[in-house]
Design a protein around this motif. Structure first.
Motif, mmCIF file in Angstrom:
data_model
loop_
_atom_site.group_PDB
_atom_site.id
_atom_site.type_symbol
_atom_site.label_atom_id
_atom_site.label_comp_id
_atom_site.label_asym_id
_atom_site.label_seq_id
_atom_site.Cartn_x
_atom_site.Cartn_y
_atom_site.Cartn_z
ATOM 1 N N GLU A 1 0.787 -1.217 0.000
ATOM 2 C CA GLU A 1 0.000 0.000 0.000
ATOM 3 C C GLU A 1 0.822 1.271 0.000
ATOM 4 O OE1 GLU A 1 -3.965 0.317 1.719
ATOM 5 O OE2 GLU A 1 -3.140 -1.054 3.177
ATOM 6 N N GLN B 1 3.576 2.280 -1.503
ATOM 7 C CA GLN B 1 4.257 2.863 -2.646
ATOM 8 C C GLN B 1 3.463 4.035 -3.165
ATOM 9 O OE1 GLN B 1 4.229 -0.484 -5.142
ATOM 10 N NE2 GLN B 1 5.290 -1.755 -3.663
ATOM 11 N N ALA C 1 1.461 3.421 -6.345
ATOM 12 C CA ALA C 1 0.975 2.054 -6.432
ATOM 13 C C ALA C 1 0.068 1.939 -7.636
ATOM 14 C CB ALA C 1 0.198 1.701 -5.183
ATOM 15 N N PRO C 2 0.172 0.826 -8.348
ATOM 16 C CA PRO C 2 -0.692 0.666 -9.511
ATOM 17 C C PRO C 2 -2.148 0.715 -9.076
ATOM 18 C CG PRO C 2 0.422 -1.383 -8.941
ATOM 19 C CD PRO C 2 1.028 -0.321 -8.104
ATOM 20 N N ARG C 3 -2.906 1.562 -9.701
ATOM 21 C CA ARG C 3 -4.304 1.680 -9.274
ATOM 22 C C ARG C 3 -5.138 0.669 -10.015
ATOM 23 N NH1 ARG C 3 -6.200 7.408 -8.083
ATOM 24 N NH2 ARG C 3 -8.013 6.454 -9.015
ATOM 25 N N GLU C 4 -6.107 0.196 -9.292
ATOM 26 C CA GLU C 4 -6.984 -0.773 -9.926
ATOM 27 C C GLU C 4 -7.795 -0.049 -11.012
ATOM 28 O OE1 GLU C 4 -9.408 -1.657 -6.360
ATOM 29 O OE2 GLU C 4 -7.806 -0.431 -5.632
ATOM 30 N N HIS C 5 -7.995 -0.726 -12.090
ATOM 31 C CA HIS C 5 -8.745 -0.104 -13.176
ATOM 32 C C HIS C 5 -10.183 -0.512 -13.057
ATOM 33 C CE1 HIS C 5 -4.920 0.960 -14.739
ATOM 34 N NE2 HIS C 5 -4.546 -0.302 -14.747
ATOM 35 N N SER C 6 -11.025 0.467 -13.089
ATOM 36 C CA SER C 6 -12.422 0.120 -12.844
ATOM 37 C C SER C 6 -13.201 0.033 -14.135
ATOM 38 C CB SER C 6 -13.053 1.143 -11.904
ATOM 39 O OG SER C 6 -12.733 2.443 -12.350
ATOM 40 N N GLY C 7 -12.545 -0.071 -15.250
ATOM 41 C CA GLY C 7 -13.331 -0.078 -16.473
ATOM 42 C C GLY C 7 -13.168 -1.328 -17.274
ATOM 43 N N LEU D 1 -15.589 6.761 -8.219
ATOM 44 C CA LEU D 1 -14.699 7.005 -9.342
ATOM 45 C C LEU D 1 -13.240 7.102 -8.917
ATOM 46 C CD1 LEU D 1 -16.843 9.522 -11.388
ATOM 47 C CD2 LEU D 1 -16.534 7.095 -11.766
ATOM 48 N N MET D 2 -12.994 7.649 -7.726
ATOM 49 C CA MET D 2 -11.601 7.875 -7.344
ATOM 50 C C MET D 2 -11.101 6.873 -6.320
ATOM 51 S SD MET D 2 -11.823 11.955 -6.964
ATOM 52 C CE MET D 2 -10.063 12.161 -7.002
ATOM 53 N N GLY E 1 -4.684 5.175 -3.914
ATOM 54 C CA GLY E 1 -4.240 3.789 -3.937
ATOM 55 C C GLY E 1 -4.147 3.183 -2.551
ATOM 56 N N MET F 1 -10.235 7.672 -14.805
ATOM 57 C CA MET F 1 -10.712 6.648 -13.890
ATOM 58 C C MET F 1 -10.575 5.252 -14.485
ATOM 59 S SD MET F 1 -11.184 8.625 -11.668
ATOM 60 C CE MET F 1 -11.298 10.400 -11.659
ATOM 61 N N GLN F 2 -10.714 5.161 -15.815
ATOM 62 C CA GLN F 2 -10.676 3.835 -16.426
ATOM 63 C C GLN F 2 -9.260 3.338 -16.631
ATOM 64 O OE1 GLN F 2 -13.084 3.870 -19.922
ATOM 65 N NE2 GLN F 2 -14.947 4.251 -18.759
ATOM 66 N N ASN F 3 -8.399 4.219 -17.065
ATOM 67 C CA ASN F 3 -7.025 3.795 -17.268
ATOM 68 C C ASN F 3 -6.110 4.995 -17.096
ATOM 69 O OD1 ASN F 3 -4.575 2.800 -18.082
ATOM 70 N ND2 ASN F 3 -5.495 1.429 -19.591
ATOM 71 N N ARG F 4 -5.659 5.135 -15.885
ATOM 72 C CA ARG F 4 -4.906 6.328 -15.500
ATOM 73 C C ARG F 4 -3.641 6.501 -16.339
ATOM 74 N NH1 ARG F 4 -4.535 9.604 -11.139
ATOM 75 N NH2 ARG F 4 -6.569 8.777 -10.644
#
Lengths: 373, 302
Positions: free
Chosen positions: A362, A364, A367-373, B31-32, B98, B182-185
């Motif tokens: 956590e 970092q 940190a790679p963020r989860e993609h919600s799409g 969204l965030m 994150g 939001m979908q692909n930072r």
């Protein structure tokens, strides 16, 4: 075990430190006034709850904002026993006021101390198992779980306030007199209760230490760091999560029982949202993922609270709010982490994962963020 | 019949208030992925700004102008909450992306500080806000059924905010950038979108809507430093139930919880009603763990 030092000397120093701390606790009745002793006993009771929460949050990575409920359930179980003892053979006073003619059947067995004490631990654990069964099994976790626990706090709080004829409503349960026929206020009783709390804390600490060191503890940490990987290795994370949640809730219940014995009152406000979140702060400030951190955090913060709120009641809230921010942004390892950082150049740093507490995935910054799409 | 209509309207009214509060959360949380526990305090900021505007109108402007204070209060509530949200995002939240659980704790601290600040400035007791006179009274449907104008006004306000958000998110350039981030930072950043700015503005809009919600709450009761905490958990439940990331889910979640709440409280007692609603939500999540309208994703930890 904040450090698992590789050197024998480090281990000896650590043992000496724990021994000294224990001696200080055991000798406390000699050098503390009755008032201070009572306060310390209360803090130690809180420390038991903090240990449980740490097991769940620091080691398993599940944040519960609902531990006030488990704490309160333990408290109410013990309080009802004391209340029944204080009322002699008669109905507790609040039931008379609200027009209850006969003691409800589910309170009846609480006349026995053994039953009440057992229930104070079993009821929270059962509730935790129930909630855990319906959430972890469906992979409801992270913030979703946290929000559900907070909702649990709200409903149990409303329920206890609303069911006044069974629970005493907003006023809660108070007006206790004796335990085993001995007055609760007598100095001998106070000292005995203090030692009982120290023993309880020690037992809880050793239990948690055992769990954390065992295979179970390894799996818990693995779940914290990568739940899906654990699943792919053939474990069922939900079983372990439920176990951790139940043990954690049971410890909170135990803490609640000691709390009632020291403070002499339990009311729904002890299980509201604010106390539940404060518990999390004890662990965060002390250092999550280290058992001693949880204990230190609970004791230090509660001593500070009584000190500060005696003299500046308004300042305490600002202070508390500030601590939340400082603890998460600047002190992710808590006090224990700070001490280790300071000791870093001198002592050998422990390369094991444990030292970083939860920080692994956590912390970092990117940190790679989860993609919600 | 009359009773049913009244209950139906009450349910709708409760739902609309929940929705207004949850909309802001749907942005910041949905969204965030930031759990903004200080959301309730942004509601409080909105409520107190309405109180302030009302005070100013009462004390220094002619009597006849008083009724005009409300639209101004709405604007101020949005602007103030927006500004403070922007400040909070820049100073604190951006360090916590994150790390949802940490953001939860830190914003809880912010909430405590803001609450205590309000207590220091305005005092701990609740204060009342006089509603504009054009919202007094109600619409009479039939004998025994009166829909108060205030509640109708809130319904309309919620519909308006919902529409505005829809247009912003799905029909404007800024909204497209927001969805992209939001979908692909990483991909969005590669294409030249300033993700920092999008984050800040998104968070601020979420806060601003909370301010509007606070302003609306002044119509239905007295306000105090802890006004936000009464609603915040229910609002989070709405977002969880509705599913994260879609406006329609939030609306459906609010309608579901609001209606169930009214129904159960009518059928049993207030405290039992809450328990029943909670059990319903947990039971529902057994069936659809991701909420009513889940955004489909192939990512394992999505």
């Amino acid at each position: 075990m904040p450090v698992s030092p590789t050197t024998t000397r480090g281990r000896l120093w650590l043992l000496a430190g724990y021994g000294a701390a224990l001696l200080l606790l055991l000798a406390a009745p000699l050098y503390l006034s009755d008032f201070r002793l009572n306060l310390l006993a209360k803090c130690l009771a809180f420390a038991i709850a903090a240990l449980g929460l740490d097991l769940l949050w620091g080691y398993t990575g599940i944040l519960s904002l609902g531990h006030g409920v488990f704490f309160g359930l333990g408290g109410y179980a013990m309080a009802m026993h004391l209340k029944l003892e204080a009322s002699g053979g008669k109905l507790p006073d609040f039931m008379g006021w609200t027009g209850v003619a006969k003691l409800p059947w589910f309170w009846e067995p609480f006349r026995s101390f053994a039953f009440a004490a057992a229930m104070g631990i079993v009821l929270p654990a059962l509730l935790a198992l129930f909630l855990g069964f319906f959430t972890f099994r469906n992979r409801i976790r992270g913030v979703y779980f946290t929000i559900l626990t907070q909702a649990l706090v709200i409903i149990v709080f409303t329920l206890f306030v609303g069911q006044q004829k069974y629970t005493g409503g907003t006023n809660g349960l108070t007006g206790f007199a004796t335990l085993f026929g001995e007055p609760l206020k007598s100095p001998g009783m106070k000292t005995a209760l203090y030692f009982a709390t120290v023993a309880g804390l020690l037992a809880a600490f050793l239990l948690c230490r055992y769990l954390v060191k065992s295979r179970l503890g390894k799996v818990l940490r693995a779940i914290r760091d990568g739940e899906n990987r654990v699943r792919f290795l053939g474990f069922d994370p939900s079983l372990y999560q439920m176990a951790a949640f139940a043990v954690s809730a049971a410890l909170a219940g135990l803490a609640g029982m000691f709390f009632v014995l020291h403070v002499g009152i339990i009311s729904p406000s002890a299980m509201a949202i604010v106390p539940s979140v404060e518990m999390v702060l004890w662990v965060a400030i002390g250092g999550r993922g280290t058992l001693i951190g949880a204990v230190v955090g609970a004791v230090v913060l509660n001593e500070a609270k009584s000190g500060l709120s005696e003299s500046f009641p308004d300042m305490w809230t600002f202070f508390l709010g500030g601590l939340f921010i400082v603890a998460t942004v600047f002190l992710p390892g808590g006090l224990v982490g700070l001490v280790r950082q300071l000791a870093g150049p001198f002592g050998r740093r422990n390369p094991s994962h444990e030292q970083l507490g939860e920080s692994s995935g956590e912390q970092q910054p990117v940190a790679p963020r989860e993609h919600s799409g | 019949m009359a009773l049913w209509l009244t209950q139906l309207f009450n349910g709708l009214s409760v739902s609309s208030i929940l929705l207004l509060i949850a909309l802001g959360l749907a942005i910041t949380f949905g969204l965030m992925r930031v759990i903004n526990m200080a959301h309730g305090e942004f509601i409080m900021i909105g409520a107190y700004s309405a109180y302030l505007v009302q005070k100013i109108f009462q004390s220094s402007l002619p009597q006849g102008w008083f009724d005009a204070y409300y639209p101004l209060a709405l604007l101020l509530a949005f602007a103030l909450a927006f500004a403070i949200g922007l400040l909070l995002e820049t100073a604190l939240i951006r360090f916590l992306y994150g790390r949802p659980l940490d953001s939860l704790l830190a914003t809880w601290g912010v909430g405590l500080v803001l609450q205590q600040l309000a207590r220091t400035i305005f005092g701990a007791p609740n204060v009342g806000v006089t509603s504009p006179s054009w919202l007094d009274g109600g619409l009479r449907i039939m004998t025994g059924v009166v829909f108060p104008y205030k509640r109708l006004f809130i319904l309309a306000l919620v519909a308006l905010v919902l529409l505005a958000m829809y247009l912003y998110i799905y029909r404007s350039d800024a909204g497209r950038r927001m969805r992209a981030v939001m979908q692909n930072r990483d991909m969005a950043a590669c294409l030249g979108i300033s993700t920092r700015r999008v984050d800040a503005v998104t968070f601020a809009i979420g806060s601003g809507i909370a301010g509007v919600a606070g302003c609306a709450l002044t119509l239905i009761g007295p306000i105090g430093p802890t006004i936000g905490t009464n609603y915040i958990v229910d609002a989070f439940m709405v977002v969880v139930l509705g599913g994260v990331g879609k406006l329609i889910g939030t609306a459906a979640g609010a309608l579901g919880i609001g209606m169930l709440n009214t129904l159960f409280e009518w059928g049993s007692t207030a405290s039992l009603g809450k328990v029943l609603v909670f059990l319903c939500i947990v039971a529902f999540l057994q069936w659809k763990p991701m909420g009513l309208f889940a955004v489909r994703s192939r990512s394992l930890d999505g």
